[in-house]
Motif scaffolding. Structure first.
Motif: not given
Length: 66
Positions: A1-14, A16-26
């Motif tokens: 079973m794969n337990t790796e968490i897949e984080w998602q960033k908003s397409s509205f993030s900058g 560079g991706g350095e100022q993002c809120v990320e979410i995941a379901a786990h």
């Protein structure tokens, strides 16, 4: 079973991706973190997250973005 968490960033993030809120379901919960501090993770239930999203859509938190 794969337990790796897949984080998602908003397409509205900058680009560079350095100022993002990320979410995941786990494990039945919603996880949230800031991309610049990935070790600090907040968890919430799906129901609470859904209520928050409804509040965002209704404009309840717009004053925080000003």
């Amino acid at each position: 079973m794969n337990t790796e968490i897949e984080w998602q960033k908003s397409s509205f993030s900058g680009g560079g991706g350095e100022q993002c809120v990320e979410i995941a379901a786990h494990a039945g919960e919603i996880l949230m973190r800031e991309s610049d501090d990935p070790g600090a993770v907040t968890t919430t239930s799906r129901a609470k997250f859904a209520a928050f999203i409804e509040g965002v859509k209704a404009g309840e938190f717009d004053h925080f973005a000003r």
